[in-house]
Design a protein around this motif. Structure first.
Motif, mmCIF file in Angstrom:
data_model
loop_
_atom_site.group_PDB
_atom_site.id
_atom_site.type_symbol
_atom_site.label_atom_id
_atom_site.label_comp_id
_atom_site.label_asym_id
_atom_site.label_seq_id
_atom_site.Cartn_x
_atom_site.Cartn_y
_atom_site.Cartn_z
ATOM 1 N N VAL A 160 0.836 -1.201 0.000
ATOM 2 C CA VAL A 160 0.000 0.000 0.000
ATOM 3 C C VAL A 160 0.873 1.254 0.000
ATOM 4 O O VAL A 160 0.602 2.218 -0.734
ATOM 5 C CB VAL A 160 -0.964 -0.007 1.203
ATOM 6 N N ILE A 161 1.922 1.250 0.792
ATOM 7 C CA ILE A 161 2.829 2.400 0.820
ATOM 8 C C ILE A 161 3.483 2.589 -0.543
ATOM 9 O O ILE A 161 3.612 3.732 -1.033
ATOM 10 C CB ILE A 161 3.883 2.226 1.926
ATOM 11 N N GLU A 162 3.890 1.517 -1.176
ATOM 12 C CA GLU A 162 4.513 1.634 -2.500
ATOM 13 C C GLU A 162 3.527 2.211 -3.515
ATOM 14 O O GLU A 162 3.904 3.066 -4.335
ATOM 15 C CB GLU A 162 5.017 0.270 -2.965
ATOM 16 N N LEU A 163 2.279 1.783 -3.468
ATOM 17 C CA LEU A 163 1.271 2.337 -4.375
ATOM 18 C C LEU A 163 1.034 3.810 -4.094
ATOM 19 O O LEU A 163 0.934 4.626 -5.025
ATOM 20 C CB LEU A 163 -0.041 1.551 -4.244
ATOM 21 N N LYS A 195 2.824 1.566 16.863
ATOM 22 C CA LYS A 195 3.679 2.708 16.512
ATOM 23 C C LYS A 195 4.501 2.440 15.255
ATOM 24 O O LYS A 195 4.756 3.344 14.466
ATOM 25 C CB LYS A 195 4.605 3.054 17.678
ATOM 26 N N ARG A 196 4.892 1.188 15.067
ATOM 27 C CA ARG A 196 5.689 0.853 13.887
ATOM 28 C C ARG A 196 4.953 1.168 12.586
ATOM 29 O O ARG A 196 5.564 1.558 11.589
ATOM 30 C CB ARG A 196 6.108 -0.616 13.924
ATOM 31 N N VAL A 197 3.625 1.003 12.590
ATOM 32 C CA VAL A 197 2.827 1.317 11.407
ATOM 33 C C VAL A 197 2.924 2.810 11.089
ATOM 34 O O VAL A 197 3.174 3.201 9.942
ATOM 35 C CB VAL A 197 1.356 0.907 11.615
ATOM 36 N N PHE A 198 2.746 3.644 12.102
ATOM 37 C CA PHE A 198 2.776 5.091 11.886
ATOM 38 C C PHE A 198 4.174 5.572 11.525
ATOM 39 O O PHE A 198 4.336 6.457 10.683
ATOM 40 C CB PHE A 198 2.235 5.816 13.123
ATOM 41 N N ASP A 199 5.187 4.968 12.143
ATOM 42 C CA ASP A 199 6.563 5.340 11.820
ATOM 43 C C ASP A 199 6.891 4.997 10.371
ATOM 44 O O ASP A 199 7.531 5.786 9.659
ATOM 45 C CB ASP A 199 7.536 4.622 12.757
ATOM 46 N N GLN A 200 6.433 3.827 9.919
ATOM 47 C CA GLN A 200 6.718 3.404 8.547
ATOM 48 C C GLN A 200 6.037 4.318 7.537
ATOM 49 O O GLN A 200 6.638 4.724 6.537
ATOM 50 C CB GLN A 200 6.264 1.956 8.350
ATOM 51 N N GLY A 202 5.015 7.452 8.115
ATOM 52 C CA GLY A 202 5.603 8.776 8.223
ATOM 53 C C GLY A 202 6.922 8.885 7.485
ATOM 54 O O GLY A 202 7.191 9.888 6.806
ATOM 55 N N THR A 203 7.745 7.851 7.594
ATOM 56 C CA THR A 203 9.045 7.854 6.920
ATOM 57 C C THR A 203 8.880 7.833 5.407
ATOM 58 O O THR A 203 9.582 8.548 4.679
ATOM 59 C CB THR A 203 9.879 6.642 7.373
ATOM 60 N N ALA A 204 7.933 7.043 4.922
ATOM 61 C CA ALA A 204 7.780 6.866 3.473
ATOM 62 C C ALA A 204 6.934 7.945 2.817
ATOM 63 O O ALA A 204 7.216 8.363 1.685
ATOM 64 C CB ALA A 204 7.158 5.495 3.188
ATOM 65 N N LEU A 205 5.899 8.408 3.509
ATOM 66 C CA LEU A 205 4.910 9.284 2.869
ATOM 67 C C LEU A 205 4.757 10.642 3.545
ATOM 68 O O LEU A 205 4.026 11.496 3.034
ATOM 69 C CB LEU A 205 3.545 8.582 2.832
ATOM 70 N N GLY A 206 5.408 10.826 4.673
ATOM 71 C CA GLY A 206 5.319 12.108 5.359
ATOM 72 C C GLY A 206 4.525 12.007 6.649
ATOM 73 O O GLY A 206 3.576 11.223 6.751
#
Length: 283
Positions: A160-163, A195-200, A202-206
């Motif tokens: 989903v992040i990649e898309l 928290k890992r979900v939000f960190d991931q 945030g790092t990838a998409l802002g």
């Protein structure tokens, strides 16, 4: 700003209280103590734009934040080119309905990865999304791509992040029950797990897309190796995930999430439980 909560679709309580039509939902939700509503068009868009406008007017009057779930038959990764590209039209129709509702987000399933490799499915989904973005006007409505619960569906968090990395108009929609189910449970047991979900993201998409994330939450039955089987209620003590660690993260991190509950019939009751838990955790 605070996290807000609401149901997907109309709960059993609404009908038990005498409710008949979705246009009555915003007033009912406001009285019930909730703040959001996701119109579910999973089986197709059957209401008229005039009806959506009436619902939207009520939502505005009662300050209910609206989102729109697109039809399940959309498949960004479909192997039949004709059927896959019809998804663009279905997304356009969904955006028109969302605009009439005053919704700021539509939620889209990425499709299947059952008959082809995940890499091939991801490439097809990217192509469909690029074509969609070229075809639709930027009205400010977020195109949300949802994480999915069945193992053979496209929709891990990474996918989903990649898309969503393709364009600023694409936003992740994290369904925590889905992510738990596709990993056969035990994914979200601690605050750090959430928290890992939000960190991931945030790092990838802002950070903004992480802090204001559109989420789905329900307890979901699953099977191994299939993943998601059925949505449950918060009375479940077997499958999870538990909301309480997420509630703590919301408070400690100051997250302004929108959490849509998809429990089986008790989605308003369970959404209210989440809202009250977060409010109490602040004190």
């Amino acid at each position: 700003m605070n996290a807000i909560f609401g149901p997907s679709g109309n709960p059993l309580e609404f009908y038990e209280a005498g409710g008949k039509a979705t246009v009555e939902m915003p007033a009912w939700l406001a009285q019930y103590g909730l703040d959001a509503y996701e119109y579910s068009a999973g089986k197709g868009i059957h209401a008229s734009l005039a009806t959506f406008e009436k619902i939207g007017e009520q939502a505005k009057q009662y300050n209910i934040k609206m989102s729109f779930h697109t039809p399940y038959y959309i498949s960004l990764s479909g192997v039949d080119p004709e059927k896959r590209l019809k998804s663009i039209t279905y997304i356009q129709d969904s955006l028109a309905a969302a605009s009439a509702l005053g919704a700021d987000t539509i939620v889209i399933h990425a499709g299947s990865a059952a008959k082809i490799s995940r890499e091939e499915a991801l490439a097809l989904a990217k192509d469909t999304l690029r074509r969609t973005l070229d075809a639709v006007e930027d009205t400010g409505i977020h195109l949300g791509i949802e994480t999915m619960g069945k193992v053979k569906q496209l929709g891990t968090l990474d996918e989903v992040i990649e898309l969503c990395s393709l364009d600023k108009r694409l936003y992740p929609v994290v369904d925590f029950g889905h992510l738990n189910a596709r990993e056969f449970g035990g994914v979200f047991q601690t605050e750090d797990d959430y928290k890992r979900v939000f960190d991931q993201i945030g790092t990838a998409l802002g950070d903004e897309k992480a802090r204001f994330l559109h989420c789905h939450f329900s307890k979901i039955q699953y099977t191994d190796p299939g993943g998601e089987k059925a949505h449950l209620t918060f009375e479940d003590t077997v499958y999870g995930p538990a909301f309480e660690p997420l509630g703590q993260v919301i408070v400690k991190e100051g997250l302004c999430l929108r959490i849509i509950c998809e429990s089986a019939g008790t989605q308003a009751k369970d959404a209210l439980f989440m809202k009250r838990y977060v409010n109490e955790a602040k004190n």
